[in-house]
Design an enzyme around this catalytic site. Structure first.
Site, short mmCIF file in Angstrom:
data_model
loop_
_atom_site.label_atom_id
_atom_site.label_comp_id
_atom_site.label_asym_id
_atom_site.label_seq_id
_atom_site.Cartn_x
_atom_site.Cartn_y
_atom_site.Cartn_z
CE LYS A 87 -98.98 75.44 69.58
NZ LYS A 87 -99.32 74.61 70.74
CE LYS A 90 -90.30 79.67 72.59
NZ LYS A 90 -91.27 79.44 73.64
CE LYS A 93 -91.53 71.49 72.02
NZ LYS A 93 -92.16 71.46 73.33
#
Ligand code: ADP
Ligand code: NA
Length: 328
Positions: free
Chosen positions: A114, A197, A200
C-alpha cells in the site's frame, strides 16, 4: 456448548459494497450467524489511515451499516456496531502498539504494497500500525475465530503473536484466535477486466449493490467475454464467461456444470440476459431495504447504539483486565 465467537470488520471506504464484497465475504457473515456468536463492525477507525472527507466518511459509515442490515445481519442475533463507538479498540490498540516490535510491524507485506508508490511523508503512521489496531479489534472481544482471506493471514499471525506475548508477559488474558476457513466464498472479477478482481476503483466493471437495477443489468450485459460462442467454465481461456458463471451460480445456488448444460447451444447474450435478471432480482430488495434504513435515521441510530453497548460490555471487561495487568 457455547458457540465460537467470531469478529469481522469491513471498512466504510466506498459509497456502496459490490458483488465481490457480498459473494466473497458478507454472505458468509450472514451465514455465520447460525453457527457463531458474531461481532460485526464497520471499522471506521481504519478508514482514516488514508486521507478522507469527514462528511463522506460519516455517510459511508451509515450506508455500510444499512447495507449489512439489508443483506441479513440481524442486530438481535449479532452484535453489529461502528468501531469508533467503542473506544476500547483504540485503547487496547495503544497497549498492543507498545507490545509490537518495529521490525515485526515493518514486515507486514500489505503495508509494503500500500505504501510502495508513495512518498514517505504521504503515508500515515496509522497505515503502518493498522494491523496492530486490527489485532486489538479481535483480541478485545476474545474472539475464537476470524474469517480470513489470503491477504489477511499475516495480520492474523501478528494478532496471535501479540496475544501470546501479552499472555506470557502479564498472565493469561487473551484467547488465541484461529483462522476460520469460510465455505462457499467466490472470488469475483471485474466485468471489464476479468483478470483483476472486482474492486471499488473501476466503476464500469463493478456491480455495486446500490446501483440502480437497470445500471447493474447494463453492466452485466456489457461484460467483456471472448470471441467464441460456447458457454463453458474455463478460467484460462474464458475468464469473462467463467466469472459470469461463478456469479450466476453463487446467487442462485445452481452448480456451474448445471448452468453449462442449460446454455448448450445458446449464446453469450442469453447468459447475460438471464444473469442480468438474477442480479437485479438480488439487488432490488437490498436497495429498497437500505433506502428504508436511511429514511429512518433514528431507527438506524438506535440499532447502532444497542450494538455499541453490547460490544462495550465485552470490550470494557477485557480492557479492565489488561489495564490492571500492565500496571494502570
Ligand atoms: P476492506 O478494505 O474493508 O478489506 P475490501 O473492499 O478490500 O475492503 O474487501 C472487503 C471484503 O470483501 C474482504 O473480505 C475482501 O476479501 C472481500 N472482497 C473484496 N473484493 C472481492 C472480490 N472481487 N471477490 C471476492 N471477495 C472480495
Ligand atoms: Na481488503
Amino acid at each position: 456448548a457455547r458457540r465460537p465467537r467470531v469478529l469481522s470488520g469491513i471498512q466504510p471506504t466506498a459509497d456502496s459494497f459490490h458483488l465481490g464484497n457480498y459473494l466473497g465475504a458478507l454472505r458468509q457473515w450472514v451465514a455465520m450467524q447460525d453457527t457463531h456468536e458474531a461481532f460485526y463492525a464497520v471499522v471506521d477507525l481504519h478508514a482514516i489511515t488514508v486521507e478522507q472527507d469527514p462528511k463522506q466518511l460519516r455517510q459511508r459509515t451509515r450506508v455500510s451499516a444499512a447495507q449489512l442490515l439489508a443483506l441479513g445481519i440481524d442486530p438481535d442475533r449479532s452484535t453489529l456496531f461502528v468501531q469508533s463507538h467503542v473506544p476500547e479498540h483504540a485503547q487496547l490498540g495503544w497497549v498492543m502498539q507498545c507490545l509490537a516490535g518495529f521490525g515485526e510491524a515493518s514486515r507486514m507485506t500489505q503495508f509494503k504494497d500500500k505504501s510502495a508508490r508513495q512518498a514517505v511523508d504521504r503515508v500515515s503512521v496509522g497505515l503502518f500500525t493498522y494491523p496492530i489496531l486490527q489485532a486489538a479489534d479481535i483480541l478485545v472481544y476474545r474472539a475464537n475465530e476470524v474469517p480470513v482471506g489470503e491477504d489477511q493471514r499475516q495480520h492474523l499471525e501478528l494478532t496471535r503473536d501479540l496475544a501470546q506475548r501479552f499472555n506470557s508477559r502479564y498472565g493469561k488474558t487473551f484467547v488465541l484466535p484461529q483462522p476460520y476457513i469460510v465455505k462457499d466464498t467466490a472470488k469475483i472479477y471485474d466485468l471489464q477486466d476479468p483478470t483483476s478482481k472486482m474492486s471499488k476503483s473501476v466503476p464500469a466493471g463493478v456491480v455495486e449493490l446500490l446501483d440502480e437495477p437497470k445500471v447493474s443489468a447494463k453492466k452485466i450485459r456489457s461484460a467483456v467475454t471472448d470471441l467464441e460462442r460456447e458457454v463453458r467454465y474455463d478460467t484460462e481461456k474464458k475468464a469473462g464467461i467463467s466469472n459470469l458463471l461463478v456469479i450466476y451460480s453463487a446467487l442462485t445456488g445452481r452448480g456451474v456444470p448445471d448452468l453449462e448444460r442449460d446454455y448448450e447451444g445458446k449464446g453469450y447474450g442469453d447468459l447475460k440476459k438471464d444473469l442480468a435478471e438474477v442480479v437485479t432480482d438480488f439487488v432490488t430488495p437490498v436497495r429498497e431495504k437500505v433506502r428504508s434504513y436511511l429514511d429512518d435515521p433514528a431507527e438506524l441510530d438506535k440499532i447502532l447504539l444497542q450494538g455499541a453497548e453490547r460490544a462495550r460490555e465485552v470490550a470494557s471487561r477485557t480492557l479492565e483486565a489488561v489495564y490492571k495487568r500492565v500496571g494502570f
